[in-house]
Design an enzyme around this catalytic site. Sequence first.
Site, short mmCIF file in Angstrom:
data_model
loop_
_atom_site.label_atom_id
_atom_site.label_comp_id
_atom_site.label_asym_id
_atom_site.label_seq_id
_atom_site.Cartn_x
_atom_site.Cartn_y
_atom_site.Cartn_z
N SER A 191 0.82 -1.28 -0.17
CA SER A 191 0.09 -0.08 0.05
C SER A 191 1.01 1.22 0.06
O SER A 191 1.74 1.41 0.81
CB SER A 191 -0.74 0.21 1.23
OG SER A 191 -1.44 1.37 1.43
N HIS A 242 -1.26 -1.42 -4.17
CA HIS A 242 -2.65 -0.87 -3.42
C HIS A 242 -2.73 0.43 -3.15
O HIS A 242 -1.93 1.12 -2.64
CB HIS A 242 -2.59 -1.67 -2.14
CG HIS A 242 -4.02 -1.64 -1.33
ND1 HIS A 242 -4.96 -2.35 -1.63
CD2 HIS A 242 -4.31 -0.80 -0.18
CE1 HIS A 242 -5.92 -1.85 -0.87
NE2 HIS A 242 -5.60 -1.04 0.04
N ASP A 294 -4.85 3.52 -1.74
CA ASP A 294 -5.70 4.08 -0.75
C ASP A 294 -6.38 5.41 -1.17
O ASP A 294 -5.76 6.31 -0.73
CB ASP A 294 -5.35 3.98 0.81
CG ASP A 294 -5.10 2.45 1.32
OD1 ASP A 294 -6.10 1.62 0.96
OD2 ASP A 294 -4.04 2.14 1.44
N MET A 332 -8.93 8.11 -0.11
CA MET A 332 -9.70 8.68 1.18
C MET A 332 -10.30 10.06 0.97
O MET A 332 -9.52 10.79 0.45
CB MET A 332 -8.91 8.51 2.25
CG MET A 332 -8.18 7.39 2.65
SD MET A 332 -7.39 7.39 4.24
CE MET A 332 -6.29 5.75 4.27
N HIS A 392 -8.33 1.16 -3.56
CA HIS A 392 -9.39 0.97 -2.50
C HIS A 392 -10.01 2.26 -2.30
O HIS A 392 -9.41 2.98 -1.72
CB HIS A 392 -8.53 0.46 -1.55
CG HIS A 392 -9.32 0.29 -0.22
ND1 HIS A 392 -8.71 0.12 1.27
CD2 HIS A 392 -10.66 0.18 0.37
CE1 HIS A 392 -9.45 -0.09 2.13
NE2 HIS A 392 -10.79 0.04 1.79
N MET A 403 -12.03 4.59 -0.30
CA MET A 403 -12.65 4.82 1.06
C MET A 403 -13.38 6.19 0.89
O MET A 403 -13.08 7.16 1.59
CB MET A 403 -11.57 4.83 2.02
CG MET A 403 -11.16 3.57 2.41
SD MET A 403 -9.57 3.50 3.54
CE MET A 403 -8.49 3.59 1.79
N MET A 458 -11.26 -5.54 6.02
CA MET A 458 -10.63 -4.55 6.89
C MET A 458 -10.33 -5.22 8.29
O MET A 458 -11.26 -5.43 8.81
CB MET A 458 -11.44 -3.27 6.92
CG MET A 458 -11.40 -2.47 5.55
SD MET A 458 -9.96 -1.96 4.67
CE MET A 458 -8.92 -1.14 6.14
N ASP A 499 -6.47 -6.33 4.67
CA ASP A 499 -6.14 -5.06 4.58
C ASP A 499 -6.11 -4.33 5.93
O ASP A 499 -6.94 -4.07 6.55
CB ASP A 499 -6.59 -3.90 3.73
CG ASP A 499 -6.10 -2.71 3.47
OD1 ASP A 499 -5.07 -2.31 3.82
OD2 ASP A 499 -6.79 -1.74 2.63
N SER A 511 2.82 -0.36 6.04
CA SER A 511 4.09 0.10 6.95
C SER A 511 4.95 -1.29 7.03
O SER A 511 6.09 -0.96 7.00
CB SER A 511 3.53 0.37 8.29
OG SER A 511 2.56 -0.56 8.96
C1 DX5 Z 1 -6.09 1.82 5.96
C2 DX5 Z 1 -5.80 1.38 4.58
C3 DX5 Z 1 -4.74 0.31 4.46
C4 DX5 Z 1 -3.41 0.75 4.98
C5 DX5 Z 1 -2.68 -0.35 5.66
O1 DX5 Z 1 -7.28 2.45 5.97
O2 DX5 Z 1 -6.61 0.75 3.89
O3 DX5 Z 1 -4.28 0.08 2.81
O4 DX5 Z 1 -2.34 1.46 4.02
O5 DX5 Z 1 -1.46 -0.01 6.43
P1 DX5 Z 1 -0.90 -1.29 7.04
O6 DX5 Z 1 -0.29 -1.97 6.40
O7 DX5 Z 1 0.38 -0.09 7.93
O8 DX5 Z 1 -1.71 -1.41 8.35
ZN ZN Z 2 -6.35 -0.12 1.59
#
Ligand code: DX5
Ligand code: ZN
Length: 216
Positions: free
Chosen positions: A7, A32, A34, A36, A65, A67, A136, A174, A197
């Site tokens: 991600s 991936h 994200d 938002m 993804h 959100m 999630m 995820d 991370s």
């Molecule tokens: C959170 C995201 C994830 C995020 C995961 O809202 O959807 O994709 O990047 O991060 P880690 O792997 O650090 O938990």
């Molecule tokens: Zn995600």
Amino acid sequence: MGIIAPSILSADFTRLGEELINVEKAGADWIHIDVMDGQFVPNITYGPIIVEACKRVSTLKLDVHLMIETPDLMIPEFARAGADYISVHAEACPHLHRSLQLIRSLDVKAGVALNPGTPLSSIEWIIDQLDFVLIMSVNPGFGGQNFIRSSIEKISALSRLLAEKNSSAIIQVDGGVNQKTIHEIHKAGATSFVAGSAIFNTPDYRQTIQALRQAM
Ligand code: DX5
Ligand code: ZN
């Protein structure tokens, strides 16, 4: 073999292109992304122009993804930008079946993401429209959070539900995926692993991705 999807939320954005090239060389399978909107989740990230930029640098599948509220308004833009996979949140889609049909009509693989508190029953009657389901395992919005333990049982229950319905939809997980959690997640039936991370906060992406595969 599992799908490793770094991600980019945890990437260094001052050198995004380099980061993308490095995870690809390191053996990642998907990227991936994200998205938002500051409404559906308490954070704002990036939109189609970043997807389009990723497409120019990476040959990997782009897994977007969403959100965001009212994703239907933006799905065509993300498809045009080069998304190969798009997931929408069940909680943000009153007409989930229609949203999935829209994604598929654009030749993009369609997925539904479920927050930790959302029951599997919300996808029970649209399983035939799904290419993947995103469980999630943290509350969406931020990287680097701890894995929510009850997700394991939810993944197992989803595996059973998909088998019952003769679905070959991929189970993606995820949030909090790392070398400690990946084994149980895989054992429960997931085959696509998003990790932010756990990959980008390490010095050697190749070694980390190999270690994730070995830990599976
Ligand atoms: C959170 C995201 C994830 C995020 C995961 O809202 O959807 O994709 O990047 O991060 P880690 O792997 O650090 O938990
Ligand atoms: Zn995600």
